[in-house]
Motif scaffolding. Structure first.
Motif, PDB file in Angstrom:
ATOM      1  N   GLY A   1       0.793  -1.229   0.000  1.00 28.82           N
ATOM      2  CA  GLY A   1       0.000   0.000   0.000  1.00 28.82           C
ATOM      3  C   GLY A   1       0.824   1.276   0.000  1.00 28.82           C
ATOM      4  N   SER A   2       2.154   1.180  -0.161  1.00 26.86           N
ATOM      5  CA  SER A   2       3.010   2.388  -0.111  1.00 26.86           C
ATOM      6  C   SER A   2       2.611   3.392  -1.190  1.00 26.86           C
ATOM      7  N   LEU A   3       2.661   4.662  -0.811  1.00 25.30           N
ATOM      8  CA  LEU A   3       2.346   5.733  -1.764  1.00 25.30           C
ATOM      9  C   LEU A   3       3.602   6.564  -2.031  1.00 25.30           C
TER      10      LEU A   3
ATOM     11  N   ALA B   1       8.502  13.228  -4.862  1.00 26.29           N
ATOM     12  CA  ALA B   1       9.432  12.146  -5.224  1.00 26.29           C
ATOM     13  C   ALA B   1       9.477  11.963  -6.744  1.00 26.29           C
ATOM     14  N   VAL B   2       8.310  12.055  -7.384  1.00 29.19           N
ATOM     15  CA  VAL B   2       8.261  11.902  -8.851  1.00 29.19           C
ATOM     16  C   VAL B   2       8.943  13.106  -9.515  1.00 29.19           C
TER      17      VAL B   2
ATOM     18  N   GLN C   1      -2.769   3.815 -15.098  1.00 31.38           N
ATOM     19  CA  GLN C   1      -1.580   2.947 -15.114  1.00 31.38           C
ATOM     20  C   GLN C   1      -0.612   3.245 -13.973  1.00 31.38           C
ATOM     21  N   ASN C   2      -0.489   4.535 -13.602  1.00 32.28           N
ATOM     22  CA  ASN C   2       0.520   4.840 -12.572  1.00 32.28           C
ATOM     23  C   ASN C   2      -0.072   5.029 -11.176  1.00 32.28           C
ATOM     24  N   GLY C   3      -1.414   4.836 -11.056  1.00 27.99           N
ATOM     25  CA  GLY C   3      -2.043   4.834  -9.733  1.00 27.99           C
ATOM     26  C   GLY C   3      -2.055   6.180  -9.038  1.00 27.99           C
ATOM     27  N   TYR C   4      -2.199   7.281  -9.817  1.00 28.53           N
ATOM     28  CA  TYR C   4      -2.245   8.596  -9.176  1.00 28.53           C
ATOM     29  C   TYR C   4      -3.619   8.825  -8.570  1.00 28.53           C
ATOM     30  N   SER C   5      -3.633   9.313  -7.341  1.00 28.29           N
ATOM     31  CA  SER C   5      -4.895   9.624  -6.679  1.00 28.29           C
ATOM     32  C   SER C   5      -4.949  11.126  -6.415  1.00 28.29           C
TER      33      SER C   5
ATOM     34  N   LEU D   1      -6.961  12.561  -4.566  1.00 28.33           N
ATOM     35  CA  LEU D   1      -7.277  12.745  -3.152  1.00 28.33           C
ATOM     36  C   LEU D   1      -5.996  12.862  -2.314  1.00 28.33           C
ATOM     37  N   SER D   2      -5.108  11.857  -2.491  1.00 27.47           N
ATOM     38  CA  SER D   2      -3.881  11.854  -1.685  1.00 27.47           C
ATOM     39  C   SER D   2      -2.745  12.619  -2.365  1.00 27.47           C
ATOM     40  N   LYS D   3      -2.967  13.035  -3.627  1.00 25.96           N
ATOM     41  CA  LYS D   3      -1.913  13.684  -4.434  1.00 25.96           C
ATOM     42  C   LYS D   3      -0.626  12.854  -4.428  1.00 25.96           C
ATOM     43  N   ALA D   4      -0.806  11.520  -4.562  1.00 25.45           N
ATOM     44  CA  ALA D   4       0.348  10.598  -4.556  1.00 25.45           C
ATOM     45  C   ALA D   4       0.052   9.433  -5.497  1.00 25.45           C
ATOM     46  N   PHE D   5       1.093   8.626  -5.745  1.00 30.32           N
ATOM     47  CA  PHE D   5       0.998   7.509  -6.690  1.00 30.32           C
ATOM     48  C   PHE D   5       1.129   6.180  -5.944  1.00 30.32           C
ATOM     49  N   SER D   6       0.456   5.143  -6.430  1.00 29.11           N
ATOM     50  CA  SER D   6       0.642   3.799  -5.867  1.00 29.11           C
ATOM     51  C   SER D   6       2.044   3.317  -6.229  1.00 29.11           C
ATOM     52  N   PHE D   7       2.818   2.885  -5.235  1.00 25.09           N
ATOM     53  CA  PHE D   7       4.195   2.423  -5.461  1.00 25.09           C
ATOM     54  C   PHE D   7       4.231   1.335  -6.534  1.00 25.09           C
ATOM     55  N   LEU D   8       3.387   0.308  -6.369  1.00 20.23           N
ATOM     56  CA  LEU D   8       3.420  -0.858  -7.280  1.00 20.23           C
ATOM     57  C   LEU D   8       3.039  -0.451  -8.697  1.00 20.23           C
ATOM     58  N   LYS D   9       1.969   0.360  -8.821  1.00 22.32           N
ATOM     59  CA  LYS D   9       1.520   0.750 -10.166  1.00 22.32           C
ATOM     60  C   LYS D   9       2.532   1.664 -10.848  1.00 22.32           C
ATOM     61  N   LEU D  10       3.061   2.624 -10.072  1.00 25.20           N
ATOM     62  CA  LEU D  10       4.040   3.549 -10.641  1.00 25.20           C
ATOM     63  C   LEU D  10       5.264   2.781 -11.147  1.00 25.20           C
TER      64      LEU D  10
END
Length: 445
Positions: A89-91, A96-97, A129-133, A135-144
């Motif tokens: 579940g890491s974001l 970082a990007v 594809q990269n899991g950007y949300s 809401l959290s203004k962050a990306f899913s680690f696995l998807k990214l």
């Protein structure tokens, strides 16, 4: 004002230094590095142990195999498990990007505009594809990570591509020599809106001269050149000289850095923002620079001397890249890596060895002397030499020689001069300035 760097970018910068990592353990057990088994294809596609700095395929392979580690480095502490690794579940934060944009850029949907990674990642169609949300203004680690892996390709504007498909450059002065292996190319026609790159590799026994729009703002990479004289008389962005020997390089003003690495007996004449040296032997630098030259590890027998030449457009070119004649730290280098047992790594060129350098090409422009003049001691040495010449001319004039004696005397002097040219190696320099006969081939372009 204080200087600062982006911490996440700096972390990545330190991490990618491993691209040239040498395994000391391997060398202890007698295996040569780079090992023959892991040789990568060279710029020309043949297997070789070329320096990885020059190989874009190596760069891509490095990023692909270390991507997880790099992303983990950029995670906020609360996104890491107890063992400091990512979890399902890491974001990954937007910051970082942004830091990853230091290494990765690209295009979308066949557009020719190159954009930094963080701009591409925020593009709506990529969010799935990269899991950007939002809401959290962050990306899913696995998807990214899987999105980056799927999209990463070798830099199409890098050195390998430049040599393969770049425009071959035509030269004002290219004397017929051993040009079979020489590769000189520029990618300015294919590169969208970034600084062009010019690569010169394996130039041997040549005099090359160029001043043109192609070079303006270019990154120059010079590699494995030997016994050559290279003049690039335009305002440049940066210069890297690697594994060159017995050559002279004269550059227009360089806006950023000149980095000289693993070179032997080269002379570099340049006005530049910064000069960095590593693993050089017996090299001489005639420089005008507003920062202290950096002497990194592995250097021997360096000579620093004042910048001592000019060409008609020099001051205009200096103004274009924002370089002035003051301050000038040519004579106060900084030893960044002092190794134990190092004695005299560098010296300031003795005035007795100092001669001005004439750039032997005609151009339009207003500069008629060395910008900023010469330091007093060097100017004095030149004036004394000029005086000796005048005394000699006066002596000859007053000797009252007959016509035959004058002829004989002239022949003697010319023979002595020719002997000196051969002994000092200056003959090659003069011979290579004779323009090739009409109709002889120049490089295409």
């Amino acid at each position: 004002g204080q200087l600062s760097v982006d911490t996440l970018q700096f972390l990545l910068f330190l991490y990618v230094q491993q691209v040239n990592k040498v395994s000391l353990r391997r060398s202890l057990i007698g295996e040569e590095w780079p090992s023959p088994r892991t040789k990568s294809p060279s710029l020309t596609g043949k297997p070789t142990s070329e320096n990885k700095n020059w190989n874009d395929q190596d760069h891509r392979a490095f990023v692909q195999s270390h991507l997880s580690d790099m992303l983990e480095l950029l995670l906020e502490p609360e996104q890491l498990s107890a063992s400091s690794h990512s979890t399902g579940g890491s974001l990954v934060s937007y910051e970082a990007v942004c830091a990853l944009s230091f290494l990765i850029e690209g295009t979308v949907a066949k557009s020719r505009t190159v954009r930094p990674l963080h701009e591409l990642a925020l593009w709506q169609p990529c969010h799935g594809q990269n899991g950007y949300s939002k809401l959290s203004k962050a990306f899913s680690f696995l998807k990214l990570e899987s999105w980056l892996r799927a999209c990463l390709v070798t830099n199409p504007f890098g050195m390998t591509a430049c040599l393969k498909s770049g425009k071959k450059l035509a030269w004002a002065q290219q004397v017929e020599g051993t040009t079979r292996r020489a590769k000189i190319a520029c990618n300015s026609r294919v590169v969208p809106e970034v600084f062009p790159m010019v690569i010169m590799s394996q130039v041997y026994k040549q005099t090359l001269a160029k001043s043109s729009d192609t070079l303006v703002g270019a990154h120059i990479r010079i590699h494995r050149c030997n016994e050559s004289f290279i003049y690039l008389l335009s305002p440049l962005r940066s210069v890297t000289i690697e594994k060159c020997r017995n050559s002279t390089f004269v550059f227009g003003p360089v806006e950023a850095s000149v980095h000289v690495h693993s070179c032997d007996n080269v002379k570099v004449i340049v006005v530049c923002h910064r000069l960095c040296l590593s693993s050089t032997t017996g090299c001489t630098f005639h420089i005008l620079t507003p920062t202290q030259p950096l002497i990194l590890s592995g250097n021997q027998g360096i000579s620093f001397a004042p910048f001592h030449t000019h060409y008609p457009m020099l001051e205009d070119h200096m103004a274009q890249v924002g370089l002035a004649t003051l301050p000038n730290y040519w004579d106060s280098p900084m030893l960044v890596c002092k190794e134990s047992g190092d004695t005299e790594i560098f010296r300031l060129l003795p005035t007795s060895d100092f001669y001005t350098f004439v750039i032997p090409f005609e151009m339009e422009g207003d500069t008629t002397e060395t910008p900023g003049g010469l330091p007093q001691a060097y100017q004095k040495a030149l004036s004394q030499r000029e005086q000796k010449v005048q005394i000699w001319q006066k002596t000859v004039k007053e000797a009252g020689l007959t016509k035959d004696q004058r002829k004989q005397f002239q022949t003697l002097v010319e023979n002595k001069f020719y002997e000196w040219l051969v002994q000092t190696g200056n003959r090659q320099q003069l011979d290579s300035l004779v323009p090739p006969a009409l109709g002889s081939k120049q490089a295409a372009g």
